[in-house]
Design a protein around this motif. Structure first.
Motif, PDB file in Angstrom:
ATOM      1  N   ILE A  19     -47.888  -6.001 -10.830  1.00 15.11           N
ATOM      2  CA  ILE A  19     -48.126  -5.159 -11.991  1.00 15.11           C
ATOM      3  C   ILE A  19     -48.609  -6.007 -13.171  1.00 15.11           C
ATOM      4  O   ILE A  19     -49.561  -5.667 -13.847  1.00 15.11           O
ATOM      5  CB  ILE A  19     -46.822  -4.409 -12.370  1.00 15.11           C
ATOM      6  CG1 ILE A  19     -46.427  -3.460 -11.253  1.00 15.11           C
ATOM      7  CG2 ILE A  19     -46.990  -3.675 -13.679  1.00 15.11           C
ATOM      8  CD1 ILE A  19     -47.453  -2.421 -10.921  1.00 15.11           C
ATOM      9  N   LEU A  20     -47.949  -7.129 -13.329  1.00 11.44           N
ATOM     10  CA  LEU A  20     -48.346  -8.022 -14.413  1.00 11.44           C
ATOM     11  C   LEU A  20     -49.798  -8.411 -14.282  1.00 11.44           C
ATOM     12  O   LEU A  20     -50.570  -8.398 -15.223  1.00 11.44           O
ATOM     13  CB  LEU A  20     -47.523  -9.309 -14.316  1.00 11.44           C
ATOM     14  CG  LEU A  20     -46.310  -9.338 -15.178  1.00 11.44           C
ATOM     15  CD1 LEU A  20     -45.485 -10.541 -14.817  1.00 11.44           C
ATOM     16  CD2 LEU A  20     -46.740  -9.406 -16.623  1.00 11.44           C
ATOM     17  N   PHE A  25     -51.955  -5.706 -15.116  1.00 10.01           N
ATOM     18  CA  PHE A  25     -51.829  -5.437 -16.542  1.00 10.01           C
ATOM     19  C   PHE A  25     -52.748  -6.336 -17.355  1.00 10.01           C
ATOM     20  O   PHE A  25     -53.536  -5.899 -18.159  1.00 10.01           O
ATOM     21  CB  PHE A  25     -50.372  -5.640 -16.945  1.00 10.01           C
ATOM     22  CG  PHE A  25     -50.141  -5.548 -18.408  1.00 10.01           C
ATOM     23  CD1 PHE A  25     -50.167  -4.317 -19.026  1.00 10.01           C
ATOM     24  CD2 PHE A  25     -49.903  -6.667 -19.164  1.00 10.01           C
ATOM     25  CE1 PHE A  25     -49.954  -4.218 -20.380  1.00 10.01           C
ATOM     26  CE2 PHE A  25     -49.689  -6.583 -20.512  1.00 10.01           C
ATOM     27  CZ  PHE A  25     -49.713  -5.345 -21.122  1.00 10.01           C
ATOM     28  N   LEU A  68     -56.500  -5.744 -16.336  1.00 15.61           N
ATOM     29  CA  LEU A  68     -57.080  -4.490 -16.788  1.00 15.61           C
ATOM     30  C   LEU A  68     -57.172  -4.432 -18.303  1.00 15.61           C
ATOM     31  O   LEU A  68     -58.036  -3.781 -18.845  1.00 15.61           O
ATOM     32  CB  LEU A  68     -56.264  -3.306 -16.267  1.00 15.61           C
ATOM     33  CG  LEU A  68     -56.663  -2.929 -14.862  1.00 15.61           C
ATOM     34  CD1 LEU A  68     -55.661  -1.959 -14.282  1.00 15.61           C
ATOM     35  CD2 LEU A  68     -58.053  -2.304 -14.850  1.00 15.61           C
ATOM     36  N   LEU A  69     -56.291  -5.145 -18.931  1.00 22.28           N
ATOM     37  CA  LEU A  69     -56.340  -5.170 -20.379  1.00 22.28           C
ATOM     38  C   LEU A  69     -57.723  -5.609 -20.825  1.00 22.28           C
ATOM     39  O   LEU A  69     -58.277  -5.140 -21.778  1.00 22.28           O
ATOM     40  CB  LEU A  69     -55.270  -6.123 -20.921  1.00 22.28           C
ATOM     41  CG  LEU A  69     -55.304  -6.308 -22.424  1.00 22.28           C
ATOM     42  CD1 LEU A  69     -54.931  -5.017 -23.115  1.00 22.28           C
ATOM     43  CD2 LEU A  69     -54.360  -7.413 -22.824  1.00 22.28           C
ATOM     44  N   LEU A  74     -55.651   1.268 -22.210  1.00 23.28           N
ATOM     45  CA  LEU A  74     -54.549   1.282 -21.242  1.00 23.28           C
ATOM     46  C   LEU A  74     -54.037   2.699 -21.027  1.00 23.28           C
ATOM     47  O   LEU A  74     -53.777   3.113 -19.917  1.00 23.28           O
ATOM     48  CB  LEU A  74     -53.396   0.398 -21.740  1.00 23.28           C
ATOM     49  CG  LEU A  74     -53.551  -1.086 -21.533  1.00 23.28           C
ATOM     50  CD1 LEU A  74     -52.388  -1.810 -22.179  1.00 23.28           C
ATOM     51  CD2 LEU A  74     -53.614  -1.430 -20.065  1.00 23.28           C
ATOM     52  N   LEU A  93     -49.591   1.451 -15.615  1.00 22.52           N
ATOM     53  CA  LEU A  93     -50.299   0.854 -16.733  1.00 22.52           C
ATOM     54  C   LEU A  93     -50.358   1.758 -17.947  1.00 22.52           C
ATOM     55  O   LEU A  93     -50.388   1.287 -19.071  1.00 22.52           O
ATOM     56  CB  LEU A  93     -51.718   0.477 -16.305  1.00 22.52           C
ATOM     57  CG  LEU A  93     -51.759  -0.679 -15.327  1.00 22.52           C
ATOM     58  CD1 LEU A  93     -53.153  -0.833 -14.761  1.00 22.52           C
ATOM     59  CD2 LEU A  93     -51.331  -1.965 -15.992  1.00 22.52           C
ATOM     60  N   SER A  99     -47.728   1.034 -20.124  1.00 22.60           N
ATOM     61  CA  SER A  99     -47.752  -0.285 -20.746  1.00 22.60           C
ATOM     62  C   SER A  99     -48.499  -0.181 -22.062  1.00 22.60           C
ATOM     63  O   SER A  99     -49.270   0.736 -22.274  1.00 22.60           O
ATOM     64  CB  SER A  99     -48.498  -1.275 -19.867  1.00 22.60           C
ATOM     65  OG  SER A  99     -47.945  -1.289 -18.600  1.00 22.60           O
ATOM     66  N   GLU A 100     -48.284  -1.151 -22.905  1.00 23.57           N
ATOM     67  CA  GLU A 100     -49.105  -1.180 -24.087  1.00 23.57           C
ATOM     68  C   GLU A 100     -49.238  -2.589 -24.617  1.00 23.57           C
ATOM     69  O   GLU A 100     -48.422  -3.460 -24.332  1.00 23.57           O
ATOM     70  CB  GLU A 100     -48.561  -0.262 -25.170  1.00 23.57           C
ATOM     71  CG  GLU A 100     -47.225  -0.666 -25.722  1.00 23.57           C
ATOM     72  CD  GLU A 100     -46.901   0.130 -26.980  1.00 23.57           C
ATOM     73  OE1 GLU A 100     -46.008   0.970 -26.883  1.00 23.57           O
ATOM     74  OE2 GLU A 100     -47.540  -0.104 -28.019  1.00 23.57           O
ATOM     75  N   ALA A 101     -50.301  -2.804 -25.302  1.00 17.14           N
ATOM     76  CA  ALA A 101     -50.532  -4.081 -25.962  1.00 17.14           C
ATOM     77  C   ALA A 101     -51.452  -3.765 -27.115  1.00 17.14           C
ATOM     78  O   ALA A 101     -52.570  -3.317 -26.910  1.00 17.14           O
ATOM     79  CB  ALA A 101     -51.197  -5.071 -25.026  1.00 17.14           C
ATOM     80  N   SER A 151     -45.739  -4.181 -24.106  1.00 16.51           N
ATOM     81  CA  SER A 151     -44.692  -3.986 -23.119  1.00 16.51           C
ATOM     82  C   SER A 151     -45.277  -4.323 -21.779  1.00 16.51           C
ATOM     83  O   SER A 151     -46.424  -3.992 -21.484  1.00 16.51           O
ATOM     84  CB  SER A 151     -44.162  -2.566 -23.154  1.00 16.51           C
ATOM     85  OG  SER A 151     -45.132  -1.692 -22.672  1.00 16.51           O
ATOM     86  N   ILE A 152     -44.508  -5.032 -21.011  1.00 17.32           N
ATOM     87  CA  ILE A 152     -45.022  -5.479 -19.727  1.00 17.32           C
ATOM     88  C   ILE A 152     -44.431  -4.620 -18.624  1.00 17.32           C
ATOM     89  O   ILE A 152     -45.087  -4.313 -17.649  1.00 17.32           O
ATOM     90  CB  ILE A 152     -44.748  -6.985 -19.563  1.00 17.32           C
ATOM     91  CG1 ILE A 152     -45.733  -7.728 -20.454  1.00 17.32           C
ATOM     92  CG2 ILE A 152     -44.905  -7.420 -18.119  1.00 17.32           C
ATOM     93  CD1 ILE A 152     -45.508  -9.190 -20.594  1.00 17.32           C
TER      94      ILE A 152
END
Lengths: 388, 919
Positions: free
Chosen positions: A7-8, A11, A14-15, B409, B417, B420-422, B453-454
């Protein structure tokens, strides 16, 4: 853990809207190797043959631990009792007589090997907590997967903070994709014939011990109770869930020192964020060499234990007509061989099993795992197993 | 002797030149050739320029003008060239060497019409005569003819009179010596800046001398009585400012070793990841400044830790100037004016951190006209506005930047995802008020916020808040006072939200308020003092946890507040021993008081600190001094000119640091806690010796420097394996305090102008730590020195810009670094039914070397005056080679088995397009 990493990975990648592999598995190469003694022992308050395991470290690119034989092992307590252990299989030392750890009494492990003498610091446990409830429920995990979780609630006596290491043993029912009556053998005339199966190959069971470190504490909570602590989560895609699942939860109450040892061990063996990594280093336990400065790995602790078992079925949470049961194995294609000699050889090699006979003497075959559950477990029904 | 012929031919009456009604305009140029500037100026002003191309120098210049007269712009542009100009209606005529005068002798006028302007004056270019001040070494001596030559009787002497003013404040300067070279005569200006001197006919060299202003030498040829005015620049040295002038010998001349400046205008084409212009990333391409890795927070300066850098934004402290794990810096590139980095000898006015000072200054807004600048990139949008408040007096500059990655995201289908957030944003505002020529006030407010948040059950947030007020007052022409007040705040929060009873929210806050008075005082030509005092009050809420939601059973736990007072008094003297030797020596006395209330443990001296070795506990009352640390910090820097453009410098500095970050990660993270020194944690100390050689070539076109340093530090904070840092009341039981040493050699070759410019930097350095103790559990690597987590011996960077045409340019950035050290397992073992690895010596191995090439291409829109906004596109590709640079290697126990993983942050080429605009 694997899940977390994946997932990381997604994450981060994809970011930035680029499909790149940010975390990848690499082969482990042994840079240097240092052989160290590893001692593991939890003496519980169950009256039983207690066990201490002694092994040595092995190179990172090898797969087999080296057990240490020929050690003298004993446990002393603060009442002056000495419990001696003897080696029952390589590296496994069991107490000569069954005994149980008592609350409020300190125990020390002593190990003597040809090269040294090792001793643990005293360990004692001051209370015993009861599991009040084990509960299974349908839930979604952090990564958005649907499945079934099992939580434990327990109440601790006394006002002190409780530290738990929760172990479990999961047993699940396995069903081969097909039930078949028969097996194929080559008879004395070198002919292929079908004979009735001689053993159960349709329903089996498999039992696994927990391998991850599950820790819980009431330190920082307003009550000395564990309230719905999530012990285990099985995704509905997991074959463990396909029919009937049972979990034996073993709640060990341990001391704070042991708890923090396991906690650090767990921190050192996972990776929460790819951006910052826990500083690795040698993790000292409570066992020291009495005569050298040699590093010893491991921890000796006493624990009080309470166990509880729970069962649930796939159908308790999912409708198999909508959510198909996960398959134990795939693919299961039916094969037909014109050439009897080829088929004979495949049967002799154990590479195919009976699927059907039509007309008599003409056999269709299948991959053995598709008709024999013993590939995935044992056909022996566990003693504790109950159906509904 | 053609010049002489001309001289004889034409006779002049007056020196007043170039007087004409001018429209005022805003104009700026960065790193451009004179020709390009002139072309732009033609468009901007509607004037036509006449000149011969080969007169124009190839040097590149930068400048920025608000509401300026054309003459100011041209004066500045040509100040270091041999070009003169004459403005005639809508035409500007450039001349090489000569000045065009518009006043002629009567006889001359009779002969010609006005359009036939004539070359008249002959300045000569001289190579730095001995009577020049260094900072005017490059300046020409202009020749002025005084008076109309009288054909009648010639007098013995004529009187020359005039007025001397400060070029910036336009105030008359009194007490300026007017000296006639080699003639033992001279005079001084009166209160109104006027002077009169008697001179014999013929040629004389007249030099001004004063405190606080640069000297000027003019050659006069006396024909008759006449006047000559002087406009004096302020002395660069007295202001002790580091000029970012592209054509300067500052690097050779400056006294401090290990200083770096980032020219904000120049970095606009440097390729950077995801199109974000980033000052700190550019800094990291300079020798001596590096990062542990692409995803690590903070910078390591000359082998120092991330927490040893004092990062000041308009004099206020910024604790964490990074967004998203250090991939972006939290400084707005559009509002930032300059960044000065001190990594060697640190001036006495700075203190409190061991390794470096990043002195970042925000631009002042344009007080005359509204303008703005912005960019749209793949990750963020950025907009900065300059707003005049009171014309010519006060202005506001505001900048804001925010991500849109969060929306991306959230728009994704993947449920893991979309939860999730960034995201991050930062805003800055600076207000500048110029009361008069002597009084100026600047106020800056800054805020940055990060949220990520991961996993879906946890949310991390961190924020910087800073406010600063700076009041500058010129007490007299020799003394400047600066009064600073600042307030900074850093906090982070971690929310953990589950369906179970253990949901919590936790947080950490550090705040400080600082007041500082700084005085720059030029005693005389030889001594310039800088002294002052400062005091900073810290309040830390070291940790708090409380229940999140009604169901949670988590009890509130809060560690007692920590308070501290860090004060300093400092004094330094820049002593110009002679023309070649400049010494800057100073002392800084700093004192730190750890303040109550607190319950302080005292431990048995001869055993490791743990709960069982606590001897006693003492309760201290509110603001009671728990422990006081103090120390004298020595700062010494010296520069000696071996040649006019070749100097040797040496520095010695000692520093003290009373604040530490607690981290048990291999790289810095936003959730690292700052801890003040207390009864059980002593301050960190460092001393650094540095030496450097600085040489400029080809009229300062190339700069070459070689610097070496050795730094020893003491009482660096580290931790036992598995230490719990957050919410730990007795953190001292898990800390180790060790020694560090680092040393290195840095080479920097810089080409400052020309179509191809940029720099090459190479550093060889080591950064080592030793953690020794009588107790085995507190010893790392047998108490021997080992490589720190950011020890990268070889570090090479190249930044090259190539200007293809006026509108198109290329940039390249190449980086090579030794892989950073990692701790590699020495074996595996089975425990708790699973495999684990055993680690032994820390940082014994290295991950593979790091290298990366980035390219970028910039295209500017045309410079048509009617256009609403000037725009420029930047296309850049980060990591063109697609090198999968490992960031870390780690070992994870998964399903009972050990697996090795390698992570990298940007492992494939990342193309980005950014649109920048200006209006």
């Amino acid at each position: 853990m694997k899940m977390k990493l994946r997932i990381l990975n997604n994450f981060i990648c994809l970011l930035f809207l680029v499909n790149i592999s940010c975390v990848e598995e690499i082969p482990i190469e042994a840079e240097t190797f240092e052989s160290l003694l590893v001692i593991e022992g939890i003496v519980t308050d169950e009256l039983k043959t207690q066990q201490i395991k002694i092994s040595k470290t092995y190179p990172v690119d090898e797969d087999f631990p080296e057990s240490l034989s020929g050690a003298n092992v004993r446990v002393r307590n603060s009442n002056g009792s000495i419990f001696s252990f003897s080696e029952t299989s390589p590296g496994i030392y069991e107490s000569t007589d069954p005994f149980q750890a008592q609350i409020g009494i300190a125990y020390v492990l002593e190990v003597e090997t040809p090269t040294g003498f090792y001793e643990s610091t005293p360990s004692q446990v001051d209370g015993k907590s009861q599991i009040d409830e084990l509960k299974s429920f349908k839930t979604t995990n952090n990564f958005g997967e649907v499945g079934v979780g099992i939580s434990v609630s327990s109440s601790g006596a006394g006002a002190v903070n409780k530290y738990y290491k929760i172990e479990y043993e999961e047993t699940y029912k396995i069903q081969a994709p097909y039930w078949k009556c028969c097996d194929l053998i080559i008879d004395e005339n070198d002919e292929i014939v079908s004979v009735p199966k001689t053993r159960e190959e349709y329903i089996c069971y498999n039992t696994l011990k927990s391998q991850n470190i599950n820790l819980a504490t009431t330190n920082g909570l307003s009550e000395n109770n564990l309230d719905n602590y999530l012990v285990n989560f099985i995704s509905k895609e997991d074959v463990k869930l396909a029919y009937r699942y049972s979990l034996l939860v073993k709640q060990l109450e341990i001391g704070e020192e042991a708890y923090s040892y396991y906690e650090t061990l767990s921190n050192l063996s996972e990776n929460e964020s790819i951006f910052s990594q826990y500083q690795p280093g040698f993790l000292s336990g409570n066992i020291k060499s009495s005569n050298t400065s040699e590093n010893v790995i491991g921890f000796f602790t006493v624990a009080t234990v309470d166990t509880e078992r729970i069962f649930y079925n796939y159908t308790d949470y999912f409708d198999p007509t909508e959510d198909f049961r996960p398959l134990i194995t795939a693919p299961c294609d039916v094969q037909f061989y014109e050439d009897k000699e080829v088929l004979k050889q495949l049967i002799k090699d154990g590479r195919v099993k009976y699927f059907s006979e039509d007309p008599p003497g003409v056999f269709k075959v299948i991959r053995p795992a598709c008709v024999d559950c013993n590939y995935f477990g044992t056909n022996q029904v566990p003693e504790f197993w109950t159906e509904e | 002797m053609k010049n002489l012929v001309l001289l004889v031919l034409f006779v002049f009456l007056s020196l007043s030149v170039r007087s004409q009604e001018q429209t005022r305009l805003d104009f700026s140029y960065a790193d451009e050739t004179v020709e390009d500037v002139l072309l732009q100026l033609e468009e901007a002003s509607g004037l036509s320029f006449f000149y011969l191309k080969n007169w124009l120098p190839k040097d590149r210049f930068s400048g920025e003008f608000k509401d300026a007269e054309l003459e100011d712009i041209l004066d500045d542009l040509f100040q270091n060239t041999v070009i003169n100009y004459y403005i005639m209606d809508d035409r500007v005529i450039l001349t090489e060497n000569s000045i065009i005068y518009d006043n002629f002798s009567q006889g001359f006028l009779k002969r010609t019409d006005t359009s036939a302007t004539t070359i008249t004056s002959i300045p000569t270019r001289e190579k730095a005569p001995i009577f020049y001040e260094e900072n005017v070494a490059q300046r020409r001596i202009l020749t002025y003819k005084i008076g109309r030559e009288n054909t009648g009787i010639r007098k013995r002497s004529y009187s020359l009179s005039g007025n001397v003013i400060d070029v910036i404040s336009e105030e008359p300067l009194s007490n300026v010596a007017i000296l006639v070279e080699n003639e033992r005569t001279g005079t001084a200006t009166d209160v109104n800046g006027n002077y009169t001197i008697q001179l014999s006919p013929g040629e004389h060299l007249i030099t001004t001398q004063s405190l606080g202003n640069a000297s000027i030498t003019k050659r006069v040829i006396i024909y008759n009585d006449g006047s000559l005015d002087f406009q004096l620049d302020q002395d660069l040295e007295q202001l002790s400012e580091v000029l970012l002038d592209s054509k300067s010998n500052e690097n050779v001349k400056e006294v401090f070793t290990g200083t770096s400046q980032i020219d904000v205008q120049r970095i606009k084409t440097i390729p950077l990841v995801l199109g974000e212009r980033d000052l700190l990333k550019v800094a990291a391409t300079l020798p001596g400044i590096s990062k542990a890795g692409e995803g690590s927070l903070g910078y390591n300066v000359r082998g120092g830790r991330e927490d040893q850098n004092l990062i000041l934004l308009d004099n206020g402290l910024i604790y964490n100037p990074n967004h998203f794990f250090g991939i972006f810096s939290a400084l707005n590139p559009f509002t930032t004016g300059s960044v000065d980095i001190y990594k060697g000898s640190i001036p006495t006015k700075f203190g409190g951190r061991l390794s470096s000072v990043f002195d970042i200054k925000t631009k002042k807004g344009n007080p005359n006209e509204f303008s703005g600048e912005g960019s749209i990139g793949p990750v963020t949008g950025n907009l900065a506005l300059e707003i005049p408040i009171v014309k010519e007096k006060s202005s506001l500059i505001v900048g804001g930047r925010a991500t849109y990655s969060d929306w991306i995201l959230n728009a994704l289908d993947d449920p893991s995802l979309s939860n999730s957030e960034a995201s991050f944003y930062d805003v800055i505002a600076k207000y500048n008020h110029q009361f008069d020529a002597k009084n100026e006030l600047n106020a800056t407010a800054y805020f940055s916020n990060d949220q990520y948040s991961i996993t879906s059950d946890s949310l991390y947030r961190y924020q910087n808040r800073m406010f600063s007020l700076t009041y500058d007052r010129k007490l007299n022409s020799n003394m400047d006072a600066t009064l600073i007040f600042s307030n900074s705040n850093y906090d982070f929060n971690i929310d953990y939200n589950t369906e179970f009873a253990n949901s919590f929210t936790s947080g950490y806050i550090i705040k400080d308020s600082k007041i500082k008075l700084d005085i720059a005082h030029e005693i005389n030509k030889k001594h310039t003092l800088n002294y002052g005092l400062s005091s900073k009050y810290y309040v830390v809420d070291p940790g708090k946890i409380e229940a999140l939601g009604n169901e949670s059973l988590v009890v509130t736990q809060e560690l007692a507040q920590e308070k501290g007072l860090e004060s300093a008094i400092y004094f330094s003297d820049a002593f110009e021993v002679n023309e070649k030797l400049l010494i800057n020596g100073g002392l800084r006395f700093s004192i730190f008081n750890s303040l109550g209330p607190d319950l302080v443990n005292s431990y048995a001296p001869d055993s490791p600190k743990n709960e069982s070795s606590i001897l006693s506990q003492t309760q201290y009352g509110d603001n009671e001094f728990i422990k006081t640390y103090s120390g004298l910090e020595y700062r010494l820097a010296a520069r000696y000119f071996l040649l006019e453009d070749f100097s040797i410098k040496a520095g010695y500095s000692s520093t003290l640091q009373y604040i530490h970050t607690l981290s048990n990660n291999t790289t810095a993270a936003p959730t690292d806690i700052y801890k003040l020194s207390d009864a059980n944690i002593v301050p960190q100390k460092a001393t650094q010796y540095s030496i450097g050689f600085f040489k400029n070539f080809l009229d300062n076109e190339y700069e070459l420097s070689l610097e070496g340093y050795y730094k020893a530090s003491k009482d660096l904070l580290d931790f036992e394996t598995g230490a719990t840092l957050f919410l730990n009341e007795n953190i001292e039981t898990e800390t180790l305090q060790g020694e560090g040493k680092s040393y290195g050699a840095e080479v920097l070759l810089r080409k400052n102008f020309g179509d191809l410019n940029g720099w090459l930097g190479y550093t060889y350095s080591r950064s080592l730590i030793r953690l020794d103790s009588p107790y085995a559990s507190q010893r790392v690597n047998e108490g021997e020195y080992f490589a720190s987590n950011f020890d990268k011996p070889h570090d090479f960077s190249a930044i090259l810009n190539y200007k293809l045409t006026q509108r198109f340019s290329f940039s390249a950035n190449l980086v090579y670094q030794t892989g950073r050290p990692v701790t590699y397992p020495i074996g595996k073992y089975v425990f708790n039914n699973a495999e684990y690895v055993v680690y032994s010596e820390r940082n014994k191995f290295r991950i593979p070397d790091y290298y990366r090439l980035d390219l970028s291409f910039s295209a500017e829109g045309n410079h048509k005056i009617e256009k609403l906004a000037h725009s420029f596109w930047n296309i850049s590709v980060y990591n063109v080679l697609g090198r999968n640079n490992p960031y870390s290697v780690f070992f994870v126990t998964t399903d009972g088995e050990v697996k090795a993983y390698q992570s990298s942050v940007f492992s494939v080429p990342i193309p980005t397009i950014t649109y920048n605009f200006k209006f």
